[in-house]
Write an enzyme that holds these catalytic residues in place. Structure first.
Site, mmCIF file in Angstrom:
data_model
loop_
_atom_site.group_PDB
_atom_site.id
_atom_site.type_symbol
_atom_site.label_atom_id
_atom_site.label_comp_id
_atom_site.label_asym_id
_atom_site.label_seq_id
_atom_site.Cartn_x
_atom_site.Cartn_y
_atom_site.Cartn_z
ATOM 1 C CB SER A 194 5.206 5.305 4.160
ATOM 2 O OG SER A 194 5.709 7.013 4.556
ATOM 3 C CG ASP A 208 -2.446 3.307 7.039
ATOM 4 O OD1 ASP A 208 -2.817 2.597 5.814
ATOM 5 O OD2 ASP A 208 -3.237 4.293 7.538
ATOM 6 C CG HIS A 261 -0.642 5.935 4.829
ATOM 7 N ND1 HIS A 261 -1.837 6.229 4.685
ATOM 8 C CD2 HIS A 261 -0.108 6.961 5.781
ATOM 9 C CE1 HIS A 261 -2.514 7.094 6.039
ATOM 10 N NE2 HIS A 261 -1.308 7.406 6.382
ATOM 11 C CG ASN A 319 -2.047 1.296 0.559
ATOM 12 O OD1 ASN A 319 -2.493 1.303 0.284
ATOM 13 N ND2 ASN A 319 -2.000 1.889 2.642
HETATM 14 C C1 GRF Z 1 -2.839 8.721 -2.718
HETATM 15 O O1 GRF Z 1 -2.523 9.835 -1.971
HETATM 16 C C2 GRF Z 1 -2.543 7.377 -1.844
HETATM 17 O O2 GRF Z 1 -1.245 8.119 -0.931
HETATM 18 C C3 GRF Z 1 -3.361 7.327 -0.913
HETATM 19 O O3 GRF Z 1 -4.724 8.036 -1.860
HETATM 20 C C4 GRF Z 1 -3.989 8.732 -2.729
HETATM 21 C C5 GRF Z 1 -4.937 8.258 -4.319
HETATM 22 O O4 GRF Z 1 -4.596 8.817 -5.230
HETATM 23 N N1 GRF Z 1 -3.794 6.080 -0.358
HETATM 24 P P1 GRF Z 1 -4.180 8.439 -7.208
HETATM 25 O O5 GRF Z 1 -6.198 7.425 -6.403
HETATM 26 O O6 GRF Z 1 -3.371 7.434 -7.043
HETATM 27 O O7 GRF Z 1 -4.187 9.636 -7.796
#
Ligand code: GRF
Length: 317
Positions: A134, A143, A107, A105
């Protein structure tokens, strides 16, 4: 490695991952983009790029049922790894455990800071000078899995959560494909696999490493009279496997395991005849706890009693 990417929104990280996978020497291929939001705009982009897509709304479904549908879609597409990219769902522990080490993932914070939502706002309000993103392994706690890579983004005067989020995303697009590539590439890297085996083998009492027929091996006992309990083979004798060789109880056990799990075990040349089994390491989903168990079992077969006694005593604590 075949990967499925789960999204809920715009999917800009998914796009970054998808395009990076088309560069030379990519360690992964995107076989599916799946979403819990049927009109997520990222699905259109994936389809336009010829990648399979799947969508099923979570509304009206229990969490385990929805997880099961998404997981099945990933399996049907042949995915060996799941990459979450803005997938706004909390997953059941059963799901994350089944994909342990194979689910990643991203984050938007420098973990362990700011788990959960509204990370940009919280970083600005805390007066932080630096924020970031991260990439981490997914565990059952939100997370909280092992962090594989991070990137810093400065917070500037006048930043709002939106302006900061925009820059963090640009940084995420650099970070995510690189970390995924490195992490998944390691599954086939003999140096990395050897080091993992070495750490586990030498953690057992009374052990040392010694080369045998040009390959690393591990013995228990003294330098003079020690006995081998494990060998590391990197595509030896024409085999395509990078493997750990350990002792089984009998030829029946060896042949039974190879027949039941041919993706995980094989009968190695020469050593196989005396009951050593090959545990295949260059494949997805290697369970390293299981590898550690094999090492210990094999070690017990040849370890002098003074060491097994010591080990049993330590286990009680
Ligand atoms: C990103 O900021 C990611 O860190 C978080 O959700 C957002 C996703 O954005 N988990 P996208 O859909 O990839 O534009």
């Amino acid at each position: 490695m075949k990967t499925a990417i789960f999204i809920s929104g715009g999917g800009t990280n998914m796009a970054a991952l998808l395009y990076a996978s088309r560069l030379p020497n990519s360690a992964y291929e995107v076989v599916l983009v799946a979403s819990n939001v049927p009109d997520a705009s990222g699905l259109g982009l994936a389809a336009a790029e010829g990648v399979g897509t799947f969508a099923r709304s979570h509304q009206g479904m229990s969490r385990p049922d929805h997880d099961a549908v998404m997981e099945q879609a990933a399996r049907d597409a042949g995915a060996e790894c799941i990459i979450l990219a803005g997938y706004m769902r909390i997953l059941t522990p059963e799901f994350t455990e089944r994909w342990q080490g194979r689910m990643l993932n991203i984050h938007p914070s420098l973990l362990p800071k700011y788990r959960g939502l509204e990370t940009h706002k919280r970083a600005i309000e805390a007066g932080d000078k630096v924020h970031g993103a991260s990439v981490h392994l997914v565990s059952s706690e939100l997370d909280a899995g092992e962090v594989l890579g991070q990137i810093e983004v400065r917070i500037t005067q006048g930043d709002t959560p939106e302006t900061l989020a925009d820059r963090v995303k640009i940084a995420e697009h650099q970070l995510y494909p690189r970390v995924v590539n490195e992490y998944l590439g390691r599954a086939n890297d003999p140096e990395h696999l050897l080091q993992k085996v070495r750490d586990l083998a030498l953690a057992l009492p009374g052990t040392h490493e010694r080369e045998s027929h040009g390959s690393p091996g591990w013995r228990v006992g003294t330098e003079k009279s020690g006995k081998y309990f494990a060998h590391f083979n990197d595509q030896h004798h024409g085999s395509e496997h990078i493997a750990l060789l350990v002792k089984t109880d009998s030829m029946d056990e060896l042949l039974g395991l190879v027949e039941a799990h041919p993706h995980a075990y094989f009968k190695p040349a020469y050593y196989g005849a005396s009951g050593w089994i090959g545990v295949i390491l260059n494949r997805s989903g290697v369970d390293w706890d299981h590898v550690a168990d094999w090492l210990e079992r094999s070690w017990r077969k040849v370890a002098p009693r003074q060491f097994t006694k010591l080990h049993d005593a330590a286990d009680q604590f």
